[in-house]
Structures are given as C-alpha cells and as structure tokens.
Design a protein around this motif. Structure first.
Motif, PDB file in Angstrom:
ATOM      1  N   ASP A   1       0.836  -1.212   0.000  1.00 18.06           N
ATOM      2  CA  ASP A   1       0.000   0.000   0.000  1.00 18.06           C
ATOM      3  C   ASP A   1       0.868   1.259   0.000  1.00 18.06           C
ATOM      4  OD1 ASP A   1       0.981  -0.425   2.508  1.00 18.06           O
ATOM      5  OD2 ASP A   1      -0.902  -0.131   3.573  1.00 18.06           O
ATOM      6  N   PHE A   2       2.119   1.129   0.361  1.00 21.09           N
ATOM      7  CA  PHE A   2       3.079   2.229   0.327  1.00 21.09           C
ATOM      8  C   PHE A   2       4.000   1.929  -0.863  1.00 21.09           C
ATOM      9  CE2 PHE A   2       6.915   4.218   2.628  1.00 21.09           C
ATOM     10  CZ  PHE A   2       6.518   5.516   2.350  1.00 21.09           C
ATOM     11  N   ALA A   3       3.843   2.698  -1.940  1.00 22.26           N
ATOM     12  CA  ALA A   3       4.508   2.357  -3.208  1.00 22.26           C
ATOM     13  C   ALA A   3       6.028   2.335  -3.070  1.00 22.26           C
ATOM     14  CB  ALA A   3       4.119   3.391  -4.268  1.00 22.26           C
TER      15      ALA A   3
ATOM     16  N   ALA B   1      11.630  11.683  -2.019  1.00 20.83           N
ATOM     17  CA  ALA B   1      12.441  11.161  -3.115  1.00 20.83           C
ATOM     18  C   ALA B   1      12.574   9.651  -3.030  1.00 20.83           C
ATOM     19  CB  ALA B   1      13.832  11.796  -3.060  1.00 20.83           C
ATOM     20  N   ILE B   2      12.340   9.135  -1.838  1.00 18.45           N
ATOM     21  CA  ILE B   2      12.572   7.709  -1.572  1.00 18.45           C
ATOM     22  C   ILE B   2      11.483   7.266  -0.607  1.00 18.45           C
ATOM     23  CG2 ILE B   2      14.178   8.334   0.312  1.00 18.45           C
ATOM     24  CD1 ILE B   2      15.839   5.880  -0.347  1.00 18.45           C
ATOM     25  N   HIS B   3      11.048   6.052  -0.700  1.00 21.48           N
ATOM     26  CA  HIS B   3      10.088   5.543   0.283  1.00 21.48           C
ATOM     27  C   HIS B   3      10.785   4.528   1.174  1.00 21.48           C
ATOM     28  CE1 HIS B   3       5.986   6.723  -1.699  1.00 21.48           C
ATOM     29  NE2 HIS B   3       6.645   7.740  -1.177  1.00 21.48           N
ATOM     30  N   CYS B   4      10.915   4.908   2.447  1.00 23.55           N
ATOM     31  CA  CYS B   4      11.605   4.083   3.422  1.00 23.55           C
ATOM     32  C   CYS B   4      10.553   3.181   4.050  1.00 23.55           C
ATOM     33  CB  CYS B   4      12.254   4.977   4.470  1.00 23.55           C
ATOM     34  SG  CYS B   4      13.063   6.420   3.713  1.00 23.55           S
ATOM     35  N   ARG B   5      10.789   1.909   4.031  1.00 24.15           N
ATOM     36  CA  ARG B   5       9.727   0.976   4.432  1.00 24.15           C
ATOM     37  C   ARG B   5       9.374   1.098   5.907  1.00 24.15           C
ATOM     38  NH1 ARG B   5       7.717   0.812  -0.050  1.00 24.15           N
ATOM     39  NH2 ARG B   5       6.164  -0.559   0.950  1.00 24.15           N
ATOM     40  N   TYR B   6      10.266   1.694   6.707  1.00 25.99           N
ATOM     41  CA  TYR B   6      10.044   1.819   8.153  1.00 25.99           C
ATOM     42  C   TYR B   6       9.357   3.128   8.525  1.00 25.99           C
ATOM     43  CZ  TYR B   6      14.117   4.642   7.287  1.00 25.99           C
ATOM     44  OH  TYR B   6      14.965   5.578   6.760  1.00 25.99           O
ATOM     45  N   CYS B   7       9.007   3.946   7.547  1.00 23.59           N
ATOM     46  CA  CYS B   7       8.563   5.322   7.801  1.00 23.59           C
ATOM     47  C   CYS B   7       7.309   5.370   8.686  1.00 23.59           C
ATOM     48  CB  CYS B   7       8.255   6.001   6.472  1.00 23.59           C
ATOM     49  SG  CYS B   7       7.640   7.683   6.697  1.00 23.59           S
ATOM     50  N   PHE B   8       7.353   6.209   9.721  1.00 18.76           N
ATOM     51  CA  PHE B   8       6.188   6.296  10.615  1.00 18.76           C
ATOM     52  C   PHE B   8       5.062   7.098   9.981  1.00 18.76           C
ATOM     53  CE2 PHE B   8       6.067  10.622  12.277  1.00 18.76           C
ATOM     54  CZ  PHE B   8       7.356  11.095  12.051  1.00 18.76           C
TER      55      PHE B   8
ATOM     56  N   ASP C   1      -2.131  10.712   5.320  1.00 20.55           N
ATOM     57  CA  ASP C   1      -2.826  11.344   4.204  1.00 20.55           C
ATOM     58  C   ASP C   1      -2.309  12.777   4.092  1.00 20.55           C
ATOM     59  OD1 ASP C   1      -4.453  12.513   2.390  1.00 20.55           O
ATOM     60  OD2 ASP C   1      -6.323  12.195   3.480  1.00 20.55           O
ATOM     61  N   TYR C   2      -1.253  12.950   3.315  1.00 20.67           N
ATOM     62  CA  TYR C   2      -0.622  14.268   3.237  1.00 20.67           C
ATOM     63  C   TYR C   2      -1.562  15.302   2.628  1.00 20.67           C
ATOM     64  CZ  TYR C   2       3.965  12.411   4.497  1.00 20.67           C
ATOM     65  OH  TYR C   2       5.013  11.856   5.165  1.00 20.67           O
ATOM     66  N   GLY C   3      -2.465  14.823   1.789  1.00 22.30           N
ATOM     67  CA  GLY C   3      -3.364  15.775   1.142  1.00 22.30           C
ATOM     68  C   GLY C   3      -4.087  16.652   2.143  1.00 22.30           C
TER      69      GLY C   3
ATOM     70  N   GLY D   1       8.091  16.651   6.376  1.00 29.23           N
ATOM     71  CA  GLY D   1       7.212  16.252   5.288  1.00 29.23           C
ATOM     72  C   GLY D   1       6.683  14.849   5.522  1.00 29.23           C
ATOM     73  N   GLY D   2       6.667  14.053   4.442  1.00 26.99           N
ATOM     74  CA  GLY D   2       7.377  14.184   3.175  1.00 26.99           C
ATOM     75  C   GLY D   2       8.789  14.729   3.348  1.00 26.99           C
ATOM     76  N   ASP D   3       9.328  15.198   2.267  1.00 27.47           N
ATOM     77  CA  ASP D   3      10.693  15.725   2.299  1.00 27.47           C
ATOM     78  C   ASP D   3      10.682  17.137   1.731  1.00 27.47           C
ATOM     79  OD1 ASP D   3      13.420  16.334   1.789  1.00 27.47           O
ATOM     80  OD2 ASP D   3      13.878  14.193   1.868  1.00 27.47           O
TER      81      ASP D   3
ATOM     82  N   SER E   1      15.737  16.128   6.062  1.00 24.87           N
ATOM     83  CA  SER E   1      15.676  15.639   4.685  1.00 24.87           C
ATOM     84  C   SER E   1      16.440  14.339   4.510  1.00 24.87           C
ATOM     85  CB  SER E   1      16.270  16.678   3.731  1.00 24.87           C
ATOM     86  OG  SER E   1      16.238  16.187   2.414  1.00 24.87           O
ATOM     87  N   ARG E   2      15.841  13.456   3.735  1.00 23.77           N
ATOM     88  CA  ARG E   2      16.527  12.222   3.335  1.00 23.77           C
ATOM     89  C   ARG E   2      17.078  12.371   1.916  1.00 23.77           C
ATOM     90  NH1 ARG E   2      18.163   7.469   4.435  1.00 23.77           N
ATOM     91  NH2 ARG E   2      17.284   5.484   3.765  1.00 23.77           N
ATOM     92  N   THR E   3      16.819  13.532   1.341  1.00 22.85           N
ATOM     93  CA  THR E   3      17.226  13.742  -0.047  1.00 22.85           C
ATOM     94  C   THR E   3      18.748  13.755  -0.212  1.00 22.85           C
ATOM     95  OG1 THR E   3      15.214  14.894  -0.657  1.00 22.85           O
ATOM     96  CG2 THR E   3      17.168  15.479  -1.891  1.00 22.85           C
TER      97      THR E   3
END
Ligand code: SF4
Length: 341
Positions: A50-52, A122-129, A134-136, A165-167, A196-198
C-alpha cells in the motif's frame, strides 16, 4: 594561423528532478537494478504494497549487487513481513493528528513547530512512521503557506521552525525560496531546521541555487540528514554535504535503529565515523515507531540500551547518537534510559 578558441560551455547541471521521477519503480525493476531476481531472495516480497516503492538511481547505485541482505536494499524493498497483522502496530503511531492546530503545522514540541512542507519524498523508506499519512489533508497547500507563517509569526514561543514532510527538499526552488524567505522574516525565529533524506537519496538536489538560497537567508540553518548506514555516504553524497557546509549550514544526522540494517555496534560505529569525516555530527538514533507494516525492523529496548552503552565504550561521546523514542504527548524525544525498568 592561430586556432580560434571557443568558450567552453558550462557543464550541464545534474537533473535532480529526473532522479525523483525515476525513483518510482516495480519490485522487479528494483531487483534488476541490483542484480537480483525474486528467486534469489531468502524472504518473500509484499505482492501489492500500500506504500509504493520508490528508490532513486543514486541510492540504488550504492546497493551491493547480488546481495539480498544489503542494508540499503532492505530499507526500500517491500518484504512480505509488511503484511503481518499486529494490533500493536498503528497507522498513526505518534498520534500526530492530535497535534495539528492548522493545516501544515504540527505543535508537538515546546519551543519548536513543525511545518509539513511537502507531501512527497524522493525515496520511500519501508520503516517510515508516516507511511500511512494522508498528506493531502495535512501538508501545506501549494502556494498557500501564508496562513501557517502568519500563525507562527504571531506566536513568540516558537523559536525554531522545522521543515518536515514528506521531504521539504522535494519542493521546487521557487516554492522553497518563498517559504524560507517568509520564515526568515519572522524576527523571533532563532533558526530554521530542515529534515531531509534527499541528501543521500538524490545528492544532485544540492544545486548551486539551493546552496545560494540557504547561504543568503540571514538566519542560521540546520539540516538534519536522515541516513541509516555508512554505505549511504559515498563521495557524491560527501561532496553535496561539503557544499552545504560551505553555505554555513550546520549538519546533523538522525537514524532509525533497524533490524538487519544497522543493529550492530560495528555498523553504527562505522556510520558515525563516516558522518564525522563528512562534517556531520550524529544526533539521534530513534527506536522504531510502532507503525503498521514495519514491525520486522524493530529492535527491542534492552538490545538498544546495550548497543548505546557499547558505543559509549568505543567512540568519543560526541559521535554517539542519542538513543531516543518518541512518546506521543511529550514535549521532546525521550532518552531510552528513561524507559528502562
Ligand atoms: S524520506 Fe522520510 S518521510 Fe519520506 S518515506 Fe523516508 S522516512 Fe518517510
């Protein structure tokens, strides 16, 4: 006859936005880039996460080819473990929805306010809290930071604004410049911080224009890089960090303690030394937040306490990151020794 000397064209600037666009890929493509197929994996893949998946080219170039246990690969590949259904794992583990006084603002920490400046990474970290966020509904609207900035300007208790963010570095330069400029004009803000993770995901984002923007703000800028392993900091990333240092930016790093990625004294030690060599001080080592889909990364409290103590025995104190957990409702991160026993 003298040959006519033509002026050299300036080298083309790396197209960081192309790296962002190339980050979205399928599991098969991702594995192909690192010399693997699904048949090589000793673990299963999540069939339709579900998290691309998102992994930009530079980050993938740092993955050891043919190694299914590579510590960078494990951060971006959706494994079947993500599907484990555990009621202790939550979609909003830090209860952030309760700390939102206005769209785009989080007031979790006393003198600091978070701005959710961007809704993408820029990257999707699988552990992200925030993998279920829903950023929208939460992020600052495009071209609409004025209300949030006005709220911060009216609150002298806020000494530092943290762009999150997001970033935030996924924002285009004009949006970032407008937001940072508005924040820098608030007299009672002592500094501006960017998380930032960028820097490791798309180091080309550190363009001359970005460096000039940060150098010219007229407020101290702190950037907290999000890196988890020494292998994320190659010469290209180190050069990007050096450009930021040249702009007068203070550089810190925060990590998440992740099973299979950095859950050893040797890995954390090597990471701290690599950061220091790049002019970055380790700041926080977060214990994993209990977010649904990431339980397989968890390292328990007792083990974390042991790692922190062993690091103290082998590194100067200023290179040992503070091991912390975020406890919803507390005004600051909680050192894990306070949680023991
Ligand atoms: S870059 Fe940060 S916000 Fe984005 S997925 Fe990774 S940890 Fe989450």
């Amino acid at each position: 006859m003298l040959a006519r000397v033509l002026p050299l064209a300036p080298p083309a600037a790396p197209d960081w936005q192309a790296d962002y666009r190339a980050a979205r890929l399928t599991a098969a493509d991702l594995l192909d880039r690192v010399g693997l197929t699904a048949a090589d994996l000793p673990y299963g893949l999540a069939p339709a996460p579900d998290f691309a998946l998102k992994a930009p080219p530079h980050f993938l170039s740092l993955v050891r080819r043919g190694d299914p246990h590579d510590p960078l690969l494990l951060q971006v590949l959706a494994r079947a473990d993500e599907l484990v259904d555990d009621p202790a794992l939550l979609t909003d583990p830090l209860d952030e929805a309760s700390f939102t006084p206005a769209r785009g603002i989080l007031r979790k920490y006393g003198s600091r306010a978070l701005l959710l400046a961007a809704g993408s990474c820029a990257i999707h970290c699988r552990y992200c809290f925030r993998r279920h966020t829903d950023y929208g509904a939460m992020v600052l609207p495009v071209g609409g930071h004025a209300d949030a900035v006005a709220l911060l300007a009216a609150d002298p208790a806020v000494e530092e604004v943290i762009l999150s963010g997001g970033d935030p570095l996924t924002l285009a330069d004009d949006r970032l410049a407008a937001l940072l400029g508005a924040l820098a004009a608030i007299p009672h803000l002592a500094m501006i911080r960017i998380h930032s993770r960028t820097l490791t995901a798309v180091p080309a984002r550190v363009t001359p224009a970005l460096v000039a923007l940060l150098a010219g703000l007229g407020k101290p800028v702190v950037i907290v890089a999000h890196t988890n392993h020494a292998n994320e900091i190659d010469g290209v990333v180190a050069a990007a960090l050096a450009r930021l240092r040249g702009a007068g930016v203070t550089l810190l790093n925060q990590s998440v303690l992740l099973r299979g990625v950095n859950d050893s004294v040797a890995a954390i030690r090597a990471h701290a030394l690599r950061l220091f060599a790049s002019g970055v001080l380790p700041y926080y080592m977060h214990l994993l937040d209990p977010v649904a889909g990431a339980g397989h990364f968890d390292v328990g409290l007792t083990e974390a306490l042991g790692l922190e103590q062993q690091l103290r025995d082998t590194l100067p104190g200023y290179l040992v990151p503070r091991f912390v957990r975020e406890v919803p409702g507390r005004l600051a991160k909680t050192p894990i020794w306070q949680l023991a026993g």
